[in-house]
Design an enzyme around this catalytic site. Structure first.
Site, PDB file in Angstrom:
ATOM      1  N   HIS A  39       0.931  -1.264  -0.070  1.00  0.00           N
ATOM      2  CA  HIS A  39      -0.169  -0.087   0.235  1.00  0.00           C
ATOM      3  C   HIS A  39       0.782   1.290  -0.076  1.00  0.00           C
ATOM      4  CE1 HIS A  39       1.227  -0.343   4.157  1.00  0.00           C
ATOM      5  NE2 HIS A  39       1.080   1.072   4.125  1.00  0.00           N
ATOM      6  N   HIS A 124       5.962   5.755  -0.625  1.00  0.00           N
ATOM      7  CA  HIS A 124       6.706   4.579  -1.145  1.00  0.00           C
ATOM      8  C   HIS A 124       5.857   3.298  -0.859  1.00  0.00           C
ATOM      9  CE1 HIS A 124       7.008   5.034   3.245  1.00  0.00           C
ATOM     10  NE2 HIS A 124       6.981   3.790   3.364  1.00  0.00           N
TER      11      HIS A 124
HETATM   12  P1  2AM Z   1       5.169   1.712   5.551  1.00  0.00           P
HETATM   13  O1  2AM Z   1       3.987   2.699   4.916  1.00  0.00           O
HETATM   14  O2  2AM Z   1       6.514   2.520   5.453  1.00  0.00           O
HETATM   15  O3  2AM Z   1       4.937   0.508   5.281  1.00  0.00           O
HETATM   16  C1  2AM Z   1       1.488   0.347   9.482  1.00  0.00           C
HETATM   17  O4  2AM Z   1       2.361   0.295  10.774  1.00  0.00           O
HETATM   18  C2  2AM Z   1       1.791   1.062   8.416  1.00  0.00           C
HETATM   19  O5  2AM Z   1       2.076   2.608   8.583  1.00  0.00           O
HETATM   20  C3  2AM Z   1       3.070   0.835   7.927  1.00  0.00           C
HETATM   21  O6  2AM Z   1       2.992   0.367   6.672  1.00  0.00           O
HETATM   22  C4  2AM Z   1       4.193   1.602   8.191  1.00  0.00           C
HETATM   23  O7  2AM Z   1       5.220   1.964   7.345  1.00  0.00           O
HETATM   24  C5  2AM Z   1       3.188   3.131   8.159  1.00  0.00           C
HETATM   25  N1  2AM Z   1       3.918   4.212   9.234  1.00  0.00           N
HETATM   26  C6  2AM Z   1       4.222   5.305   8.839  1.00  0.00           C
HETATM   27  N2  2AM Z   1       4.578   6.145   9.689  1.00  0.00           N
HETATM   28  C7  2AM Z   1       4.714   5.053  10.793  1.00  0.00           C
HETATM   29  C8  2AM Z   1       4.891   5.008  12.136  1.00  0.00           C
HETATM   30  N3  2AM Z   1       5.266   6.278  12.711  1.00  0.00           N
HETATM   31  N4  2AM Z   1       5.053   4.205  12.882  1.00  0.00           N
HETATM   32  C9  2AM Z   1       4.811   2.765  12.466  1.00  0.00           C
HETATM   33  N5  2AM Z   1       4.170   2.640  11.112  1.00  0.00           N
HETATM   34  C10 2AM Z   1       4.279   3.915  10.344  1.00  0.00           C
END
Ligand code: 2AM
Length: 179
Positions: A39, A124
């Site tokens: 996603h 990303h």
């Molecule tokens: P991603 O988008 O890089 O994959 C659930 O944890 C999703 O939220 C993950 O897919 C994660 O990274 C995104 N995400 C964005 N900011 C985050 C944060 N501060 N902590 C954890 N997950 C975060």
């Protein structure tokens, strides 16, 4: 409940991202994400009480309903963090409106008394975590239009595998020349 806002991917883009992951995993070992979890995160909320889910959904719907669906292209493969313990990603090239959307979502979440990670925002698709970066060959670079945005639940299933489940969807404004 642990929530975030994100864009799900058209099936051909999901397949292109997975093909890249398969080509990478020989030289870049890591904990690869199941392709059904791919996603693009728009905003990360974190822990939200269940009774505030509807408020979160309303923020998402309000922020995107007047915005045309963003156009995007899969970009380079890259990583965040240290090369020995990295988050392996595909960068997504998008119009500046997508950063504007992230900023507006964060602003409106905070104004509604909901949590929001303020960024920085770098669109990303995460392919793997705890990756040891080796060669990063290029892959297909399809362009696509986001369909819907979702409130995703991030939770472990009964096998302890992290799953991202879309709980509710919100639609972008219809494009002028769409049927
Ligand atoms: P991603 O988008 O890089 O994959 C659930 O944890 C999703 O939220 C993950 O897919 C994660 O990274 C995104 N995400 C964005 N900011 C985050 C944060 N501060 N902590 C954890 N997950 C975060």
């Amino acid at each position: 409940m642990r929530l975030f806002f994100g864009l799900s991917l058209p099936e051909d883009v999901r397949r292109a991202a997975h093909a890249r992951a398969l080509a990478l995993c020989e030289h870049t070992p890591g904990r690869y994400v199941p392709p059904e979890n791919y996603h693009i995160t728009l905003a990360f909320l974190g822990d939200v009480p269940q009774e505030r889910l509807r408020d979160a959904q309303e923020v998402l719907a309000r922020c995107i309903r007047s915005l045309p669906a963003p156009r995007m292209t899969l970009g380079d493969t890259g990583y965040f963090g240290r090369a020995q313990n990295a988050i392996l990603i595909i960068r997504v090239q998008a119009e500046p409106e997508l950063s504007g959307l992230h900023e507006r979502l964060v602003r409106e979440l905070l104004a509604a008394g909901l949590p929001a990670d303020p960024g920085p925002f770098s669109p990303h698709i995460t392919l793997a975590r705890h990756a040891r970066i080796g060669a990063l060959p290029a892959g297909n670079a399809p362009s696509f239009t986001a369909g819907q945005a979702h409130v995703f639940l991030s939770a472990r299933d009964e096998d302890g595998v992290l799953r991202y489940t879309p709980l509710c969807a919100a639609a972008f404004a219809a494009h002028e020349n769409s049927p």
